[in-house]
Design a protein around this motif. Structure first.
Motif, PDB file in Angstrom:
ATOM      1  N   SER A 140      33.004 -17.006  -8.623  1.00 14.42           N
ATOM      2  CA  SER A 140      33.432 -16.676  -9.884  1.00 14.42           C
ATOM      3  C   SER A 140      34.452 -17.629 -10.536  1.00 14.42           C
ATOM      4  CB  SER A 140      34.474 -15.364  -9.920  1.00 14.42           C
ATOM      5  OG  SER A 140      35.254 -15.451  -9.067  1.00 14.42           O
ATOM      6  N   ALA A 141      34.674 -18.809  -9.417  1.00 16.27           N
ATOM      7  CA  ALA A 141      35.561 -19.598 -10.072  1.00 16.27           C
ATOM      8  C   ALA A 141      35.307 -21.031  -9.475  1.00 16.27           C
ATOM      9  CB  ALA A 141      37.242 -19.282  -9.700  1.00 16.27           C
ATOM     10  N   ILE A 142      35.961 -22.276 -10.025  1.00 12.62           N
ATOM     11  CA  ILE A 142      35.622 -23.653  -9.695  1.00 12.62           C
ATOM     12  C   ILE A 142      36.980 -24.090  -9.501  1.00 12.62           C
ATOM     13  CG2 ILE A 142      34.426 -25.604 -10.050  1.00 12.62           C
ATOM     14  CD1 ILE A 142      32.450 -24.184 -11.858  1.00 12.62           C
ATOM     15  N   ARG A 143      37.186 -24.986  -8.241  1.00 11.43           N
ATOM     16  CA  ARG A 143      38.474 -25.413  -8.155  1.00 11.43           C
ATOM     17  C   ARG A 143      38.305 -26.813  -7.465  1.00 11.43           C
ATOM     18  NH1 ARG A 143      40.613 -21.635  -3.131  1.00 11.43           N
ATOM     19  NH2 ARG A 143      39.426 -22.354  -1.570  1.00 11.43           N
ATOM     20  N   TRP A 144      39.389 -27.579  -7.403  1.00  7.51           N
ATOM     21  CA  TRP A 144      39.412 -28.901  -6.869  1.00  7.51           C
ATOM     22  C   TRP A 144      39.858 -28.949  -5.553  1.00  7.51           C
ATOM     23  CZ3 TRP A 144      36.365 -32.457  -8.892  1.00  7.51           C
ATOM     24  CH2 TRP A 144      36.418 -32.882 -10.297  1.00  7.51           C
ATOM     25  N   GLU A 145      38.980 -29.576  -4.586  1.00  5.96           N
ATOM     26  CA  GLU A 145      39.443 -29.392  -3.172  1.00  5.96           C
ATOM     27  C   GLU A 145      39.225 -30.935  -2.631  1.00  5.96           C
ATOM     28  OE1 GLU A 145      37.078 -26.898  -0.636  1.00  5.96           O
ATOM     29  OE2 GLU A 145      37.836 -24.767  -1.965  1.00  5.96           O
ATOM     30  N   TYR A 146      40.010 -31.226  -1.353  1.00  6.61           N
ATOM     31  CA  TYR A 146      40.019 -32.501  -1.084  1.00  6.61           C
ATOM     32  C   TYR A 146      39.843 -32.558   0.476  1.00  6.61           C
ATOM     33  CZ  TYR A 146      44.626 -31.907   0.978  1.00  6.61           C
ATOM     34  OH  TYR A 146      45.684 -31.145   1.980  1.00  6.61           O
TER      35      TYR A 146
END
Length: 285
Positions: free
Chosen positions: A234-240
């Motif tokens: 349901s959500a998109i986020r930045w990951e590293y």
């Protein structure tokens, strides 16, 4: 006939010859054009490493799809601080995602050997082989992703996401510590060395880019930035994720707070070819 002026002129010419002659002889005996010689070494290293990269075959534990070698190196580098060394970085992808990265390089001076170093960028174990041999097999993931702190929302447009990734990359800093304890602040290349080519069938990945932290132009650490859907979708986020490209120690910070470190790898561990970073040395006559 007055010989004094003539003798004086001869003496002056002899003195001039004595002064000019060494420089003239040095110029006559100078080595070939160094720029042309360097270019020859660069091209020789490119041909050799490209042919070697094509002979490797890699697989990941979680996906049966073959890893695809990008035909052109994503980065070409040298390190004049240590000698005449020329390297090329090759990338193997799976579904557009980077999985294996290899820096293949050749020494011309003061050493003469060739080295192939690899780092897994996969979240599962990998295996690798060359010409039928199976020299590399890992039991751990090469990278572990984490959310980028205070990253903000992921942009909808691809062009804006690239700007976001460049800004996020600027928030990271990496320091290396060599085996003698000397520390170096690594330089981040402003542009990503690879922008993900995400396949439409991919469900969890929206976008991504691979950044390099270098010494000279020699890559020492990799930073992966990805726009990923959460488990619920349901959500998109930045990951590293961060990964080494050398057996020395590294430490990374995000906005001044330490977020990653790895210790020096003993040489026997590097040569055992069971870790997510490994290197192969080929001696030349």
């Amino acid at each position: 006939m007055n010989l004094r002026p003539l003798a004086l002129r001869i003496a002056i010419l002899l003195v001039a010859a004595a002064v000019v002659s060494p420089r003239f002889l040095a110029a006559q005996n100078a080595p070939p054009n160094s720029a042309a010689s360097e270019q020859q070494n660069v091209e020789a290293a490119l041909q050799e490493t490209s042919a070697a990269a094509a002979r490797y075959d890699f697989q990941t534990l979680d996906d049966d799809r073959p890893l695809v070698l990008r035909q052109q190196p994503i980065l070409r580098w040298s390190n004049p601080e240590v000698g005449q060394i020329y390297g090329n970085v090759f990338l193997w992808t799976q579904g557009g995602r980077p999985r294996i990265i290899g820096s293949l390089f050749r020494w011309f001076s003061p050493h003469t050997h060739t080295s192939h170093e690899f780092q897994s960028l996969s979240t599962t174990p990998v295996t690798g082989s060359s010409d039928g041999a199976s020299p590399w097999k890992t039991s751990d993931p090469g990278v572990v992703f984490a959310p980028v702190p205070e990253a903000g929302d992921v942009a909808e447009e691809a062009a804006r996401r690239l700007l976001q990734m460049r800004e996020l990359a600027r928030q990271f800093a990496v320091q290396s510590t060599d085996r003698e304890g000397q520390k170096f602040e690594l330089r981040r290349l402003a542009q990503p060395v690879y922008r993900y080519e995400v396949e439409q069938t991919t469900t969890d990945l929206v976008d991504g880019a691979l950044f390099a932290f270098v010494r000279g132009t020699d890559p020492e650490t990799w930073l992966l930035l990805e726009a990923r859907r959460t488990d619920s979708g349901s959500a998109i986020r930045w990951e590293y994720a961060l990964a080494r490209m050398n057996s020395i120690a590294f430490s990374a910070t995000h906005k001044g707070r330490q977020v990653w470190q790895c210790e020096v790898m003993p040489f026997p561990e590097v040569g055992a070819h069971e870790s997510t970073y490994t290197s192969f040395l080929f001696r030349r006559p």
